[in-house]
Design a protein around this motif. Structure first.
Motif, PDB file in Angstrom:
ATOM      1  N   LEU A   1     -14.749   2.067  12.099  1.00  0.00           N
ATOM      2  CA  LEU A   1     -13.607   1.172  12.123  1.00  0.00           C
ATOM      3  C   LEU A   1     -12.917   1.225  13.488  1.00  0.00           C
ATOM      4  N   GLU A   2     -12.752   0.065  14.105  1.00  0.00           N
ATOM      5  CA  GLU A   2     -12.144  -0.035  15.431  1.00  0.00           C
ATOM      6  C   GLU A   2     -10.726  -0.607  15.372  1.00  0.00           C
ATOM      7  N   ASP A   3     -10.488  -1.521  14.461  1.00  0.00           N
ATOM      8  CA  ASP A   3      -9.175  -2.166  14.326  1.00  0.00           C
ATOM      9  C   ASP A   3      -8.678  -1.998  12.901  1.00  0.00           C
ATOM     10  N   LEU A   4      -7.450  -1.502  12.770  1.00  0.00           N
ATOM     11  CA  LEU A   4      -6.827  -1.321  11.460  1.00  0.00           C
ATOM     12  C   LEU A   4      -5.416  -1.881  11.543  1.00  0.00           C
ATOM     13  N   TRP A   5      -5.159  -2.911  10.761  1.00  0.00           N
ATOM     14  CA  TRP A   5      -3.857  -3.553  10.746  1.00  0.00           C
ATOM     15  C   TRP A   5      -3.188  -3.268   9.417  1.00  0.00           C
ATOM     16  N   LEU A   6      -2.033  -2.609   9.493  1.00  0.00           N
ATOM     17  CA  LEU A   6      -1.267  -2.236   8.297  1.00  0.00           C
ATOM     18  C   LEU A   6       0.205  -2.608   8.465  1.00  0.00           C
ATOM     19  N   TRP A   7       0.504  -3.696   9.155  1.00  0.00           N
ATOM     20  CA  TRP A   7       1.911  -4.044   9.311  1.00  0.00           C
ATOM     21  C   TRP A   7       2.462  -4.540   7.986  1.00  0.00           C
ATOM     22  N   ASP A   8       3.732  -4.226   7.771  1.00  0.00           N
ATOM     23  CA  ASP A   8       4.450  -4.632   6.558  1.00  0.00           C
ATOM     24  C   ASP A   8       3.750  -4.143   5.282  1.00  0.00           C
ATOM     25  N   CYS A   9       3.422  -2.863   5.260  1.00  0.00           N
ATOM     26  CA  CYS A   9       2.756  -2.259   4.101  1.00  0.00           C
ATOM     27  C   CYS A   9       3.587  -1.157   3.443  1.00  0.00           C
ATOM     28  N   GLY A  10       4.814  -0.945   3.887  1.00  0.00           N
ATOM     29  CA  GLY A  10       5.657   0.088   3.293  1.00  0.00           C
ATOM     30  C   GLY A  10       5.327   1.501   3.738  1.00  0.00           C
ATOM     31  N   VAL A  11       4.815   1.644   4.940  1.00  0.00           N
ATOM     32  CA  VAL A  11       4.417   2.956   5.458  1.00  0.00           C
ATOM     33  C   VAL A  11       5.648   3.681   6.020  1.00  0.00           C
ATOM     34  N   THR A  12       5.746   4.993   5.766  1.00  0.00           N
ATOM     35  CA  THR A  12       6.830   5.827   6.285  1.00  0.00           C
ATOM     36  C   THR A  12       6.236   6.961   7.120  1.00  0.00           C
ATOM     37  N   ASN A  13       7.070   7.947   7.456  1.00  0.00           N
ATOM     38  CA  ASN A  13       6.618   9.128   8.207  1.00  0.00           C
ATOM     39  C   ASN A  13       5.429   9.807   7.543  1.00  0.00           C
TER      40      ASN A  13
ATOM     41  N   LEU B   1       0.815  -1.210   0.000  1.00  0.00           N
ATOM     42  CA  LEU B   1       0.000   0.000   0.000  1.00  0.00           C
ATOM     43  C   LEU B   1       0.849   1.260   0.000  1.00  0.00           C
ATOM     44  N   GLY B   2       1.919   1.262   0.761  1.00  0.00           N
ATOM     45  CA  GLY B   2       2.764   2.439   0.877  1.00  0.00           C
ATOM     46  C   GLY B   2       2.004   3.621   1.458  1.00  0.00           C
ATOM     47  N   ASP B   3       2.646   4.773   1.416  1.00  0.00           N
ATOM     48  CA  ASP B   3       2.044   5.981   1.980  1.00  0.00           C
ATOM     49  C   ASP B   3       0.799   6.421   1.222  1.00  0.00           C
ATOM     50  N   SER B   4       0.791   6.221  -0.088  1.00  0.00           N
ATOM     51  CA  SER B   4      -0.384   6.661  -0.851  1.00  0.00           C
ATOM     52  C   SER B   4      -1.630   5.875  -0.454  1.00  0.00           C
ATOM     53  N   GLY B   5      -1.494   4.572  -0.235  1.00  0.00           N
ATOM     54  CA  GLY B   5      -2.630   3.768   0.218  1.00  0.00           C
ATOM     55  C   GLY B   5      -3.086   4.166   1.613  1.00  0.00           C
ATOM     56  N   VAL B   6      -2.128   4.434   2.485  1.00  0.00           N
ATOM     57  CA  VAL B   6      -2.459   4.836   3.853  1.00  0.00           C
ATOM     58  C   VAL B   6      -3.136   6.204   3.861  1.00  0.00           C
ATOM     59  N   LYS B   7      -2.727   7.084   2.972  1.00  0.00           N
ATOM     60  CA  LYS B   7      -3.396   8.384   2.867  1.00  0.00           C
ATOM     61  C   LYS B   7      -4.851   8.204   2.447  1.00  0.00           C
TER      62      LYS B   7
END
Length: 174
Positions: free
Chosen positions: A111-123, A92-98
């Motif tokens: 939404l109560e639980d959001l799991w995004l481990w190992d998705c390429g997220v940065t600052n 997903l990277g940052d663009s997906g997280v945005k």
């Protein structure tokens, strides 16, 4: 999960869910090669106001920005039912997280639980999440961002939220 669902099986399941969207509460398709095309099929189901799906688990399904955009579009049009979204292990990277952060800003989002481990997220992704959660603090309880590329500033933004008594947020960063 990990049951070899292909495009054909994905299309059949999505078709069945479109014809009767109100009975299924949990869908766990992790480890199948759904890719963006499969996620788009399920996103069409999520858009239906009769859909009552509460738990959607799509770990390691080959989802990228394109599939994330379809999923986010569906959640924007029907934000009130989904309680848990697991997208860990996708690119997903940052663009997906945005994009996901835009859903979190909606006061109708439950939404109560959001799991995004190992998705390429940065600052950059951390900043988007922190901003969304500051604007709508009441719903998210658990956020898992472990195994990403979080820098000190991103971790601080989220840690500040976790330590704020107005939030009921538990964050996993490592």
């Amino acid at each position: 999960m990990y049951c070899g669902v292909t495009d054909e099986g994905c299309a059949a399941l999505a078709s069945a869910l479109r014809s009767n969207p109100s009975h299924l509460r949990e869908l766990h398709l992790s480890g199948n090669k759904l890719g963006d095309s499969g996620v788009k099929l399920f996103s069409a189901v999520l858009e239906n106001p009769h859909c009552k799906l509460e738990y959607l688990r799509l770990m390691y399904c080959g989802v990228t920005d394109e599939g994330c955009a379809a999923l986010v579009s569906a959640l924007k049009s029907n934000p009130s039912h989904l309680r848990e979204l697991i997208l860990s292990g996708n690119k997903l990277g940052d663009s997906g997280v945005k994009m996901i952060s835009a859903v979190l800003e909606n006061p109708l989002c439950k939404l109560e639980d959001l799991w995004l481990w190992d998705c390429g997220v940065t600052n950059e992704g951390c900043a988007a999440l922190a901003s969304a959660l500051r604007s709508n603090p009441s719903h998210l309880r658990q956020l898992d961002l472990s195994e990403n590329y979080l820098g000190d500033s991103g971790v601080k933004l989220l840690s500040d939220l976790e330590n704020d008594p107005h939030y009921k947020l538990e964050i996993r960063l490592t």
